[in-house]
Design a protein around this motif. Structure first.
Motif, PDB file in Angstrom:
ATOM      1  N   SER A 237       0.854  -1.175   0.000  1.00 37.57           N
ATOM      2  CA  SER A 237       0.000   0.000   0.000  1.00 37.57           C
ATOM      3  C   SER A 237       0.900   1.238   0.000  1.00 37.57           C
ATOM      4  N   ASP A 239       1.315   4.033   1.701  1.00 45.10           N
ATOM      5  CA  ASP A 239       2.055   4.493   2.884  1.00 45.10           C
ATOM      6  C   ASP A 239       3.038   3.442   3.381  1.00 45.10           C
ATOM      7  N   GLN A 240       2.718   2.190   3.116  1.00 46.17           N
ATOM      8  CA  GLN A 240       3.645   1.135   3.511  1.00 46.17           C
ATOM      9  C   GLN A 240       4.929   1.232   2.696  1.00 46.17           C
ATOM     10  N   GLN A 243       7.462   3.583   3.795  1.00 49.28           N
ATOM     11  CA  GLN A 243       8.199   3.256   5.017  1.00 49.28           C
ATOM     12  C   GLN A 243       9.243   2.175   4.822  1.00 49.28           C
TER      13      GLN A 243
ATOM     14  N   SER B 171       1.110  -4.934   7.912  1.00 46.76           N
ATOM     15  CA  SER B 171       1.623  -3.581   7.683  1.00 46.76           C
ATOM     16  C   SER B 171       1.033  -2.987   6.407  1.00 46.76           C
ATOM     17  N   ARG B 172       0.722  -3.827   5.427  1.00 42.76           N
ATOM     18  CA  ARG B 172       0.128  -3.321   4.195  1.00 42.76           C
ATOM     19  C   ARG B 172      -1.246  -2.714   4.475  1.00 42.76           C
ATOM     20  N   ASP B 173      -2.094  -3.474   5.171  1.00 44.56           N
ATOM     21  CA  ASP B 173      -3.452  -2.988   5.394  1.00 44.56           C
ATOM     22  C   ASP B 173      -3.500  -1.892   6.456  1.00 44.56           C
ATOM     23  N   ASN B 175      -1.324   0.398   6.826  1.00 44.56           N
ATOM     24  CA  ASN B 175      -0.883   1.632   6.176  1.00 44.56           C
ATOM     25  C   ASN B 175      -1.734   2.031   4.981  1.00 44.56           C
ATOM     26  N   ASP B 176      -2.805   1.282   4.742  1.00 49.44           N
ATOM     27  CA  ASP B 176      -3.709   1.632   3.643  1.00 49.44           C
ATOM     28  C   ASP B 176      -4.902   2.345   4.266  1.00 49.44           C
TER      29      ASP B 176
END
Lengths: 360, 366
Positions: A237, A239-240, A243, B171-173, B175-176
């Motif tokens: 995603s 924002d991921q 980082q 961490s993917r979800d 930060n989504d």
């Protein structure tokens, strides 16, 4: 120098000298500076590089394949040229040096956290030394071999494909970025390496395809970068991705077999081939230039001196951050050279042509 | 000559260079499962399970425990308790206690992400109760509880009913901005470990639990299914409870977003499902095509009903675990999405589920 580099080997050599350490951070840079769908920014970069290579091929055509040093020395007095040569040597030498150092630091972080990185750097430089003293033809053959050794790694991207989702790409184009100029230079830096083809003129076969081969090398590189970018934006995603310091390492780390974790340690080793050729090409460029200043020195001795100096300089940047600052600065200078040098040469060639006409 | 000297030098360096980073397998304690709980004093209780590879002992694993402030500090405490060198390079599973999950997990997950020796594929699971107690408990005939849980969840995830969550997915979800995190819940059923539901998060705090029975409905709404199995409850014609058991379920999901005149969003969730019926306890006979079509319709209605109920609960708890926000985002302009507070908007969204069921076959017996 009897054997000439053939177009296919030339294309591979250009590609191999372009792809380097930046590939690990590229998706993050794109996401951070360019925001949503940042991978699209690779397309204008690709076009700009193609244009730059077109300039280089103009030099080749106008100069009829003469060495760029011959062209320079024909019109510019040596007194003026030597400082320019010295600058080129310094920049290329240091650039090769910090690229190697960054690879070593990353390797150390992953696998050998407390071993002195300079031990690995020495190994790296030794390998580079042995390649460089064999001459450019051997380098190009080695690059082709390394190319085949690393080609299969693209298949690894298939592993993460099940997690790819178009929804994550969003329909927004380049929204939410910042400092686009700085980021643009950083992304463009990922394409650097092609400008070394300027120095290759005397060593490539006069066949028609040579200039097209340089373009092909760059096109292949851009294709793989765009693939990597697209996949990164689809599996992480937004924002991921911002980082993750080294998204490519994370992609590699996601690959898992039932019997072993952390495969990325093993796979990272393969990137040595890619980074090594990049550094070798810059050092070779520095060496070619140095030979113009010191033509009588034996090539091995000169190489040894140059690498000795870079090795001692590579002690200075100690942390990854310092190395990044160096890479950023030297990258910008190298971009300047990549555009400036062909433009200067074209100007000189046009003046020379005019002179010839007047004389004739 | 140059070559020979270089080769010698290389050899010498290789032999001496990495002495500090030497790893001898027998002396390593490779943490496979780590469990985290909060203690009453507000500290963190870390429990780790390390496989023991000693043929002379009956024990298959060693349990280490430490009460610390930071996740990685625990490793330092561990190494004072054991003769092995504790490393996390082969970690497979992270267990979090319920109380910790309700307070928020991100800072613990973040530490793991930073560690270069921890890969993205480490799984993350919530434990009903104390994670450390579950890990330390013996579950015969399984010698190693940590590995038992890992395998249990892997198997469940392959059936698609309860999704496994890796560090990557978390961490993917997290930060989504258009989807929320989910994770499986396990609980201690005395001699067995049971998968007992799905934890839904808002941000990094767990706010809701989907019971196992509704796992399939949830999975259908969240995404694609490749190999599901399910028992669906139906309201029979006579008001009697009927069950249809499906196997080899494959499904697809489609999401369409509309804007209503009053500015709210309407989301149409299209779920299409295919599978074979293995068992059916109702009145109809499966051999008649018309009957099968009716059953298909009935199952579809039941799915729609349950899905909408589930989604309403999720809206009340403000957790968008289905990722409807991603689709709403993609229907808007960048600015409109940035200006909107999706978590506040989400409960107002009107969600309609449309299910389509197809019975592929009904086994080999009339």
């Amino acid at each position: 120098m009897t054997e000439k580099i053939r177009p296919f080997n030339l294309a591979v050599l250009v590609y191999m000298s372009q792809v380097g350490i930046v590939v690990f951070t590229l998706p993050r840079t794109l996401a951070d500076y360019f925001g949503t769908n940042g991978w699209l920014f690779l397309i204008p970069c690709f076009l700009l590089v193609s244009f730059n290579i077109y300039l280089i091929s103009c030099v080749y055509r106008l100069g009829k394949g003469r060495s760029v040093f011959d062209i320079l020395e024909q019109s510019v007095p040596k007194l003026l040229l030597y400082p320019l040569y010295a600058a080129l040597i310094t920049v290329w030498m240091l650039f090769g040096c910090v690229i190697g150092k960054k690879y070593v630091l990353l390797f150390q972080m992953l696998a050998f956290p407390t071993t002195n990185p300079m031990v690995f750097k020495l190994m790296f430089d030794l390998l580079a030394f042995m390649l460089i003293i064999k001459g450019i033809y051997a380098i190009s053959r080695a690059a082709t071999m390394f190319f085949w050794i690393t080609l299969w790694m693209y298949l690894l991207l298939l592993w993460v494909l099940p997690d790819f989702n178009w929804v994550r790409l969003t329909p927004f184009i380049l929204q939410g970025g910042h400092d686009q100029i700085k980021g643009g230079l950083e992304v463009y830096g990922a394409f650097l390496g092609y400008e070394m083809s300027l120095l290759l003129f005397p060593y490539i076969s006069k066949a028609k395809g040579s200039m097209a081969a340089i373009q092909a090398g760059n096109a292949y590189l851009s294709f793989s970068y765009i693939n990597l970018g697209l996949i990164s934006f689809g599996i992480f995603s937004q924002d991921q991705l911002k980082q993750l310091l080294y998204p490519l390492l994370d992609i590699l780390a996601y690959i898992q077999f039932p019997f072993v974790e952390r495969l990325e340690n093993l796979l990272y080793g393969f990137f040595l081939f890619l980074v090594l050729i990049t550094a070798v090409m810059y050092w070779w460029g520095a060496l070619e230039t140095a030979r113009r200043i010191l033509p009588r020195l034996k090539q091995q001795v000169l190489t040894f001196m140059l690498l000795g100096i870079t090795y001692s300089i590579s002690f200075i940047p100690k942390t990854i951050d310092e190395v990044n600052t160096w890479i950023g600065f030297l990258g910008n200078v190298t971009i300047g050279i990549a555009f400036g040098l062909p433009l200067l040469l074209i100007t000189l060639l046009l003046i020379q042509k005019k002179g010839e006409k007047r004389d004739g | 000559m140059v070559k020979r000297i270089a080769a010698m030098l290389a050899l010498v360096l290789l032999l001496t260079g990495c002495s500090t980073d030497q790893r001898i397998l027998d002396r390593l304690g490779m943490v496979q499962t780590a469990a985290f709980d909060s203690t009453e004093g507000g500290k963190l209780l870390v429990t780790a399970s390390i496989p023991v590879i000693d043929p002379n002992t009956e024990e298959h694993r060693e349990i280490l425990q430490a009460e610390t402030d930071s996740v990685k500090e625990a490793r330092l405490v561990f190494s004072r308790q054991t003769d092995l060198r504790v490393v996390s390079g082969q970690m497979r599973e992270l267990l979090f206690g319920m109380d910790l999950a309700e307070k928020g997990l991100w800072k613990y997950v973040e530490t793991q992400l930073r560690d270069p020796s921890v890969g993205f594929s480490v799984k993350l699971t919530i434990v009903d109760g104390k994670a450390g107690e579950l890990l330390a408990a013996e579950h015969k005939p399984h010698a190693d509880t940590g590995r038992y849980i890992t395998h249990l969840l892997e198997k469940e995830a392959s059936g698609n009913n309860i999704p496994a969550t890796t560090l990557y997915e978390f961490s993917r979800d997290y930060n989504d901005d258009g989807i929320d995190v989910i994770a499986p819940i396990v609980s201690d059923g005395s001699d067995k470990v049971r998968v007992s539901g799905i934890a839904l998060f808002a941000g990094d705090r767990m706010v809701m639990r989907v019971p196992v029975k509704e796992g399939l409905i949830f999975a259908l709404c969240r995404g694609k299914l490749k190999r599901g199995e399910a028992a669906l409850d139906l309201e029979g014609q006579s008001g009697k409870r009927e069950v249809a058991v499906f196997s080899s379920v494959t499904s697809k999901r489609k999401v369409k977003v509309h804007r209503l005149p009053d500015g709210r969003f309407k989301v149409d969730l299209y779920v299409s499902l295919q599978g074979s019926v293995l068992d059916y306890t109702g009145q109809r006979t499966l051999k008649e095509e018309a009957d099968r079509h009716e059953l298909e319709k009935e199952v579809a209605l039941s799915i729609e009903d349950k899905a909408e109920q589930l989604i309403r609960q999720m809206q009340q708890k403000k957790t968008d675990a289905l990722g409807l926000g991603q689709y709403v985002r993609n229907s808007l302009s960048y600015k409109a999405w940035e200006d909107m507070d999706w978590r506040e908007m989400y409960p107002e969204v009107e969600v309609k589920c449309h299910a389509k069921v197809k019975i592929k076959d009904y086994g080999k017996y009339m």
